[in-house]
Design a protein around this motif. Sequence first.
Motif, PDB file in Angstrom:
ATOM      1  N   TYR A   1     123.287  11.157  60.870  1.00 55.76           N
ATOM      2  CA  TYR A   1     123.863  11.603  59.606  1.00 55.76           C
ATOM      3  C   TYR A   1     124.730  10.496  59.012  1.00 55.76           C
ATOM      4  CZ  TYR A   1     128.112  12.455  62.350  1.00 55.76           C
ATOM      5  OH  TYR A   1     129.205  12.308  63.166  1.00 55.76           O
ATOM      6  N   ARG A   2     125.041  10.623  57.742  1.00 57.33           N
ATOM      7  CA  ARG A   2     125.719   9.572  57.006  1.00 57.33           C
ATOM      8  C   ARG A   2     127.110   9.257  57.557  1.00 57.33           C
ATOM      9  NH1 ARG A   2     126.431   9.557  50.409  1.00 57.33           N
ATOM     10  NH2 ARG A   2     127.653   7.636  50.222  1.00 57.33           N
ATOM     11  N   GLY A   3     127.833  10.269  57.984  1.00 51.66           N
ATOM     12  CA  GLY A   3     129.210  10.081  58.427  1.00 51.66           C
ATOM     13  C   GLY A   3     129.353   9.250  59.692  1.00 51.66           C
ATOM     14  N   MET A   4     128.243   9.004  60.403  1.00 51.57           N
ATOM     15  CA  MET A   4     128.320   8.222  61.626  1.00 51.57           C
ATOM     16  C   MET A   4     128.336   6.713  61.347  1.00 51.57           C
ATOM     17  SD  MET A   4     124.428   8.706  63.071  1.00 51.57           S
ATOM     18  CE  MET A   4     124.719   7.755  64.551  1.00 51.57           C
ATOM     19  N   LEU A   5     128.139   6.328  60.082  1.00 54.05           N
ATOM     20  CA  LEU A   5     128.081   4.919  59.703  1.00 54.05           C
ATOM     21  C   LEU A   5     129.281   4.547  58.838  1.00 54.05           C
ATOM     22  CD1 LEU A   5     124.292   4.743  58.753  1.00 54.05           C
ATOM     23  CD2 LEU A   5     125.349   4.118  60.941  1.00 54.05           C
ATOM     24  N   PRO A   6     129.579   3.255  58.735  1.00 54.24           N
ATOM     25  CA  PRO A   6     130.657   2.827  57.833  1.00 54.24           C
ATOM     26  C   PRO A   6     130.381   3.263  56.398  1.00 54.24           C
ATOM     27  CG  PRO A   6     130.032   1.041  59.290  1.00 54.24           C
ATOM     28  CD  PRO A   6     129.030   2.133  59.511  1.00 54.24           C
ATOM     29  N   VAL A   7     131.420   3.376  55.592  1.00 51.45           N
ATOM     30  CA  VAL A   7     131.289   3.814  54.202  1.00 51.45           C
ATOM     31  C   VAL A   7     130.382   2.849  53.448  1.00 51.45           C
ATOM     32  CG1 VAL A   7     132.523   4.328  52.074  1.00 51.45           C
ATOM     33  CG2 VAL A   7     133.564   4.857  54.292  1.00 51.45           C
ATOM     34  N   ALA A   8     129.323   3.377  52.819  1.00 49.43           N
ATOM     35  CA  ALA A   8     128.290   2.544  52.213  1.00 49.43           C
ATOM     36  C   ALA A   8     128.827   1.632  51.122  1.00 49.43           C
ATOM     37  CB  ALA A   8     127.173   3.430  51.652  1.00 49.43           C
ATOM     38  N   SER A   9     129.743   2.108  50.324  1.00 47.84           N
ATOM     39  CA  SER A   9     130.223   1.335  49.186  1.00 47.84           C
ATOM     40  C   SER A   9     130.946   0.056  49.610  1.00 47.84           C
ATOM     41  CB  SER A   9     131.158   2.193  48.324  1.00 47.84           C
ATOM     42  OG  SER A   9     132.280   2.621  49.087  1.00 47.84           O
ATOM     43  N   ARG A  10     131.452   0.032  50.858  1.00 50.18           N
ATOM     44  CA  ARG A  10     132.177  -1.142  51.339  1.00 50.18           C
ATOM     45  C   ARG A  10     131.485  -1.806  52.524  1.00 50.18           C
ATOM     46  NH1 ARG A  10     136.292   2.755  50.965  1.00 50.18           N
ATOM     47  NH2 ARG A  10     136.487   2.810  53.237  1.00 50.18           N
ATOM     48  N   SER A  11     130.375  -1.243  52.956  1.00 55.39           N
ATOM     49  CA  SER A  11     129.727  -1.699  54.177  1.00 55.39           C
ATOM     50  C   SER A  11     128.890  -2.963  53.958  1.00 55.39           C
ATOM     51  CB  SER A  11     128.829  -0.587  54.738  1.00 55.39           C
ATOM     52  OG  SER A  11     128.118  -1.042  55.864  1.00 55.39           O
ATOM     53  N   ARG A  12     128.794  -3.777  55.028  1.00 52.45           N
ATOM     54  CA  ARG A  12     127.949  -4.968  55.014  1.00 52.45           C
ATOM     55  C   ARG A  12     126.776  -4.827  55.980  1.00 52.45           C
ATOM     56  NH1 ARG A  12     132.398  -9.924  55.268  1.00 52.45           N
ATOM     57  NH2 ARG A  12     133.723  -9.233  53.533  1.00 52.45           N
ATOM     58  N   LEU A  13     126.489  -3.615  56.409  1.00 53.62           N
ATOM     59  CA  LEU A  13     125.429  -3.378  57.387  1.00 53.62           C
ATOM     60  C   LEU A  13     124.103  -3.976  56.934  1.00 53.62           C
ATOM     61  CD1 LEU A  13     125.880   0.271  58.716  1.00 53.62           C
ATOM     62  CD2 LEU A  13     125.835  -1.824  60.056  1.00 53.62           C
ATOM     63  N   ARG A  14     123.434  -4.645  57.888  1.00 51.63           N
ATOM     64  CA  ARG A  14     122.119  -5.199  57.633  1.00 51.63           C
ATOM     65  C   ARG A  14     121.074  -4.601  58.555  1.00 51.63           C
ATOM     66  NH1 ARG A  14     123.277 -11.356  58.424  1.00 51.63           N
ATOM     67  NH2 ARG A  14     121.041 -11.536  58.022  1.00 51.63           N
ATOM     68  N   THR A  15     121.484  -4.206  59.748  1.00 51.68           N
ATOM     69  CA  THR A  15     120.552  -3.629  60.720  1.00 51.68           C
ATOM     70  C   THR A  15     121.222  -2.492  61.478  1.00 51.68           C
ATOM     71  OG1 THR A  15     119.309  -5.682  61.064  1.00 51.68           O
ATOM     72  CG2 THR A  15     119.208  -4.060  62.804  1.00 51.68           C
ATOM     73  N   VAL A  16     120.556  -1.333  61.500  1.00 56.87           N
ATOM     74  CA  VAL A  16     121.001  -0.184  62.298  1.00 56.87           C
ATOM     75  C   VAL A  16     119.837   0.239  63.173  1.00 56.87           C
ATOM     76  CG1 VAL A  16     121.851   2.185  62.287  1.00 56.87           C
ATOM     77  CG2 VAL A  16     122.564   0.599  60.486  1.00 56.87           C
ATOM     78  N   ARG A  17     120.051   0.244  64.487  1.00 57.38           N
ATOM     79  CA  ARG A  17     118.988   0.639  65.409  1.00 57.38           C
ATOM     80  C   ARG A  17     119.369   1.940  66.109  1.00 57.38           C
ATOM     81  NH1 ARG A  17     115.842  -3.578  68.899  1.00 57.38           N
ATOM     82  NH2 ARG A  17     114.758  -1.581  69.188  1.00 57.38           N
ATOM     83  N   LEU A  18     118.577   2.965  65.818  1.00 55.52           N
ATOM     84  CA  LEU A  18     118.739   4.272  66.447  1.00 55.52           C
ATOM     85  C   LEU A  18     117.454   4.672  67.173  1.00 55.52           C
ATOM     86  CD1 LEU A  18     120.576   6.142  63.545  1.00 55.52           C
ATOM     87  CD2 LEU A  18     121.591   5.408  65.711  1.00 55.52           C
ATOM     88  N   ASP A  19     116.598   3.704  67.430  1.00 57.77           N
ATOM     89  CA  ASP A  19     115.321   4.018  68.068  1.00 57.77           C
ATOM     90  C   ASP A  19     115.497   4.429  69.522  1.00 57.77           C
ATOM     91  OD1 ASP A  19     114.584   1.036  69.515  1.00 57.77           O
ATOM     92  OD2 ASP A  19     115.882   1.000  67.755  1.00 57.77           O
ATOM     93  N   ASN A  20     114.515   5.183  70.002  1.00 55.55           N
ATOM     94  CA  ASN A  20     114.485   5.645  71.386  1.00 55.55           C
ATOM     95  C   ASN A  20     115.733   6.421  71.780  1.00 55.55           C
ATOM     96  OD1 ASN A  20     111.898   4.401  72.544  1.00 55.55           O
ATOM     97  ND2 ASN A  20     112.869   2.654  71.537  1.00 55.55           N
ATOM     98  N   ASN A  21     116.113   7.348  70.904  1.00 53.21           N
ATOM     99  CA  ASN A  21     117.136   8.328  71.223  1.00 53.21           C
ATOM    100  C   ASN A  21     116.461   9.694  71.347  1.00 53.21           C
ATOM    101  OD1 ASN A  21     120.221   7.480  71.132  1.00 53.21           O
ATOM    102  ND2 ASN A  21     119.137   6.121  69.709  1.00 53.21           N
ATOM    103  N   ARG A  22     117.184  10.756  71.073  1.00 52.67           N
ATOM    104  CA  ARG A  22     116.618  12.112  71.114  1.00 52.67           C
ATOM    105  C   ARG A  22     116.775  12.793  69.762  1.00 52.67           C
ATOM    106  NH1 ARG A  22     119.202  14.156  76.930  1.00 52.67           N
ATOM    107  NH2 ARG A  22     118.212  12.541  78.236  1.00 52.67           N
ATOM    108  N   ILE A  23     116.708  11.991  68.724  1.00 49.64           N
ATOM    109  CA  ILE A  23     116.968  12.495  67.371  1.00 49.64           C
ATOM    110  C   ILE A  23     115.840  13.424  66.921  1.00 49.64           C
ATOM    111  CG2 ILE A  23     117.298  11.842  64.959  1.00 49.64           C
ATOM    112  CD1 ILE A  23     118.455   9.205  65.972  1.00 49.64           C
TER     113      ILE A  23
END
Length: 332
Positions: A202-224
């Motif tokens: 969900y969105r709240g688990m990541l830094p705030v988008a308007s100020r974020s510099r995220l380039r790569t998020v890996r959530l693969d191989n979980n139980r989502i």
Amino acid sequence: MYKKIYAMLLMWSTISLYGAEKTVRMVVESAGGVEHFLSPCDGGYSCDLSCQGITSLDGLELFSESPVVRCNISKNNVTELPDRVFERFYDLKVLSLANNPELKIKEESFYRAGRLGILDLRFCNLTDDQFSRTTFVDLGSLISLFISHNSLGQLPSLTYQGSLQILDASYNKIRVVPQKWLSRLERLEVLYLQHNQIEIAYRGMLPVASRSRLRTVRLDNNRITEIAADLVEGLPDSCSLDLRGNCLEQKADELAAVCEEYGYAQVEKTTVFRKGERSGSLCAQEIKKALYDDIEEKVVTHMVKYNLVDADSLERWVQDRVDPRKIRTDEA
């Protein structure tokens, strides 16, 4: 004959006792001084105490008289990281404690280690009870934190790590990232949470988008099994999200619609997509290559430059995250 047997028994008992505890002080005295472990680097010294069979950091202060910039204590059997153990290491910027499988971190282990920029705690069997809200309170300059391959059920508190750019917490037992837990990490570029036990994205688990510099998020191989509707919307521009290896096949159509709405290019049905790039403009291999550029540019660069991993381990580490058969390189 009896004297010989007694002498042998005495020798074995001495070896056994020595093997039970091997301090930094013992290692230094055996080598004839600290100079044996120091080499010039970055205007100071690199201290390499790896693979010495060390169980106790007693005597580490012997190196504090030199301007140690990098300290490698990996691949030992250190059992405890004492309070304030790095207090007198005023120039320390890189610290590796990886592969100390019995390591126990105390509340003030990193007291006054304020210049530390890279911390490697991989393969230490770390658990949640070793971290408090103030464990990293003095590490305000931390740029890269490697805590993968441990037994963490949740991320440690990172309230004071506003400078963090790389966070690798893959291969743990993390089930959930609490709301706004990473909200202050506005400079975070690479987030690895693959191979955990996360069930909801969900969105709240990541830094705030308007100020974020995220380039790569890996959530693969979980139980989502569930993705909040605002997750993709909340990602910053040019951020790649990897959700492969989860139970999301039944939501393929829904994900495809979200990708189309928010300008993502979806790669096959693996739910790997990149914002701002349409599927018609790039082939699947090109998108995958772009997705893993961050590994080449940021993470691998850090690990090689600061000797956090040897050549063989690095090759396995990269192959674990990138299947070279699926990515087109410049040489292909």
